[in-house]
Motif scaffolding. Sequence first.
Motif, PDB file in Angstrom:
ATOM      1  N   VAL A 148       6.448  12.154   6.194  1.00 50.56           N
ATOM      2  CA  VAL A 148       5.703  12.788   7.284  1.00 50.56           C
ATOM      3  C   VAL A 148       4.726  11.814   7.936  1.00 50.56           C
ATOM      4  N   ALA A 149       3.964  11.084   7.128  1.00 49.06           N
ATOM      5  CA  ALA A 149       2.964  10.169   7.671  1.00 49.06           C
ATOM      6  C   ALA A 149       3.614   9.035   8.459  1.00 49.06           C
ATOM      7  N   ALA A 150       4.770   8.558   8.008  1.00 45.69           N
ATOM      8  CA  ALA A 150       5.473   7.492   8.720  1.00 45.69           C
ATOM      9  C   ALA A 150       5.956   7.981  10.081  1.00 45.69           C
ATOM     10  N   ILE A 151       6.458   9.208  10.133  1.00 47.96           N
ATOM     11  CA  ILE A 151       6.899   9.791  11.403  1.00 47.96           C
ATOM     12  C   ILE A 151       5.723   9.913  12.361  1.00 47.96           C
ATOM     13  N   GLU A 152       4.578  10.340  11.837  1.00 48.71           N
ATOM     14  CA  GLU A 152       3.373  10.455  12.659  1.00 48.71           C
ATOM     15  C   GLU A 152       2.944   9.084  13.182  1.00 48.71           C
ATOM     16  N   VAL A 187      -1.808  -3.050  16.100  1.00 43.51           N
ATOM     17  CA  VAL A 187      -1.119  -1.760  16.202  1.00 43.51           C
ATOM     18  C   VAL A 187      -0.661  -1.279  14.830  1.00 43.51           C
ATOM     19  N   VAL A 188      -0.066  -2.174  14.052  1.00 46.55           N
ATOM     20  CA  VAL A 188       0.430  -1.779  12.729  1.00 46.55           C
ATOM     21  C   VAL A 188      -0.722  -1.288  11.843  1.00 46.55           C
ATOM     22  N   LEU A 189      -1.851  -1.985  11.879  1.00 44.45           N
ATOM     23  CA  LEU A 189      -2.997  -1.558  11.070  1.00 44.45           C
ATOM     24  C   LEU A 189      -3.538  -0.217  11.548  1.00 44.45           C
ATOM     25  N   GLU A 190      -3.701  -0.055  12.857  1.00 45.76           N
ATOM     26  CA  GLU A 190      -4.255   1.183  13.398  1.00 45.76           C
ATOM     27  C   GLU A 190      -3.314   2.370  13.196  1.00 45.76           C
ATOM     28  N   ALA A 191      -2.021   2.100  13.093  1.00 44.87           N
ATOM     29  CA  ALA A 191      -1.047   3.178  12.913  1.00 44.87           C
ATOM     30  C   ALA A 191      -0.903   3.609  11.470  1.00 44.87           C
ATOM     31  N   GLY A 192      -1.578   2.933  10.559  1.00 43.97           N
ATOM     32  CA  GLY A 192      -1.478   3.285   9.145  1.00 43.97           C
ATOM     33  C   GLY A 192      -2.091   4.643   8.854  1.00 43.97           C
ATOM     34  N   ILE A 193      -1.304   5.549   8.319  1.00 44.64           N
ATOM     35  CA  ILE A 193      -1.770   6.909   8.013  1.00 44.64           C
ATOM     36  C   ILE A 193      -1.493   7.220   6.553  1.00 44.64           C
ATOM     37  N   LEU A 194      -2.557   7.612   5.849  1.00 46.57           N
ATOM     38  CA  LEU A 194      -2.437   8.010   4.449  1.00 46.57           C
ATOM     39  C   LEU A 194      -1.757   9.371   4.346  1.00 46.57           C
ATOM     40  N   GLN A 195      -0.851   9.496   3.409  1.00 46.82           N
ATOM     41  CA  GLN A 195      -0.195  10.781   3.132  1.00 46.82           C
ATOM     42  C   GLN A 195      -0.656  11.262   1.754  1.00 46.82           C
ATOM     43  N   VAL A 241       0.870  -1.185   0.000  1.00 47.42           N
ATOM     44  CA  VAL A 241       0.000   0.000   0.000  1.00 47.42           C
ATOM     45  C   VAL A 241       0.906   1.234   0.000  1.00 47.42           C
ATOM     46  N   PHE A 242       1.153   1.796  -1.189  1.00 50.06           N
ATOM     47  CA  PHE A 242       2.190   2.809  -1.354  1.00 50.06           C
ATOM     48  C   PHE A 242       1.851   4.147  -0.697  1.00 50.06           C
ATOM     49  N   ASN A 243       0.570   4.482  -0.580  1.00 48.31           N
ATOM     50  CA  ASN A 243       0.247   5.787  -0.013  1.00 48.31           C
ATOM     51  C   ASN A 243       0.126   5.779   1.503  1.00 48.31           C
ATOM     52  N   ILE A 244       0.539   4.661   2.143  1.00 52.23           N
ATOM     53  CA  ILE A 244       0.688   4.618   3.599  1.00 52.23           C
ATOM     54  C   ILE A 244       2.163   4.322   3.875  1.00 52.23           C
ATOM     55  N   PRO A 245       2.979   5.368   4.034  1.00 55.18           N
ATOM     56  CA  PRO A 245       4.438   5.191   4.130  1.00 55.18           C
ATOM     57  C   PRO A 245       4.887   4.276   5.254  1.00 55.18           C
ATOM     58  N   PHE A 246       4.154   4.259   6.368  1.00 55.79           N
ATOM     59  CA  PHE A 246       4.561   3.410   7.490  1.00 55.79           C
ATOM     60  C   PHE A 246       4.533   1.935   7.109  1.00 55.79           C
ATOM     61  N   TRP A 247       3.567   1.554   6.278  1.00 57.35           N
ATOM     62  CA  TRP A 247       3.462   0.165   5.832  1.00 57.35           C
ATOM     63  C   TRP A 247       4.414  -0.130   4.687  1.00 57.35           C
TER      64      TRP A 247
END
Length: 305
Positions: free
Chosen positions: A227-231, A292-300, A156-162
């Motif tokens: 930015v989203a990954a840092i968040e 936790v990993v799923l809930e921490a997913g933030i779209l940038q 999922v490319f638009n969620i940098p944390f993942w």
Amino acid sequence: MLILNPQHYYLLQQPWWGILIAFYLFLGGLGAMAFCISFYFWRQKGSESLVVGGSLLGLIAVLIGTLFLVFDLGHPERFYLVLLSPRLNPTSWIVVGSTLLSAFMLFAALFVAPKLRWFKWLPWAKNETLIKAFGWLGFVTGIGVAAYTGILIGIVFNIPFWNAPALPVIFMISALSTGLASLILMMLVIDRGAREIHVMAKMDGFTMIFELIVLSIFLLIRSYGPVAAIESVNTILFGWLAPYFVGGVLLIGLAIPIMLIFGYEVRRPGVMAVTAISAIFVLIGGALLRYVVLEAGILQIPCCI
């Protein structure tokens, strides 16, 4: 959650994948690796109770996990349409994952069925070569299923944390750890005298140490990422997810089991109880890790100002 970042990005918490997907990721990885570990011990002439019980455990866990995945679709009765669509893309990860899950459950069932007294009549029940072939096919597809649980969200490319190569590796290591823990608990119930219990506990201890190292490196790299990954990292370590991650994953799921496994001598009284507690904690931590990993997913999402 919708945040307008000073660097001109909308940050939106992903709203699609929730608790059902977390259970799928957990049970899919656990079950696939439980079967693979059981097959390994079968190759090593391990106890029959471990091989048969572990194979069944792995098969059932993946089946239940797949049901969670199907029910998350909203219209589970239409799941079969995924593979019947005329516009089907055989290279898509949805199709690859569906194929892996189906193939694993088929080969795992073909491998373990002749070992059950109700199915001794099967044509290949006394054909060791064919049983071995089914086992190897189940092992290979099982590795694929365990890896897929991490790849599924890693693309999922638009969620940098993942979207990081380390995440599938973390899920794979965690799948191995939870697979071992589930087999340990199973053996403590059906054959607590089996020598494999101690072997699997030590294997799990070293696996968790490796998981902790890779997880730490992953979070460190992501903390310097987009930015989203840092968040996401801040939310996990210092925000509302911190009790689940720091307390649940790091402390209960990793630190305490590692200390129990390597700090408690095998010959001391109560070692089986300590081993059981450690395994239960590992399973709790593994489930919380996916959540936790799923809930921490933030779209940038780029925006214009």
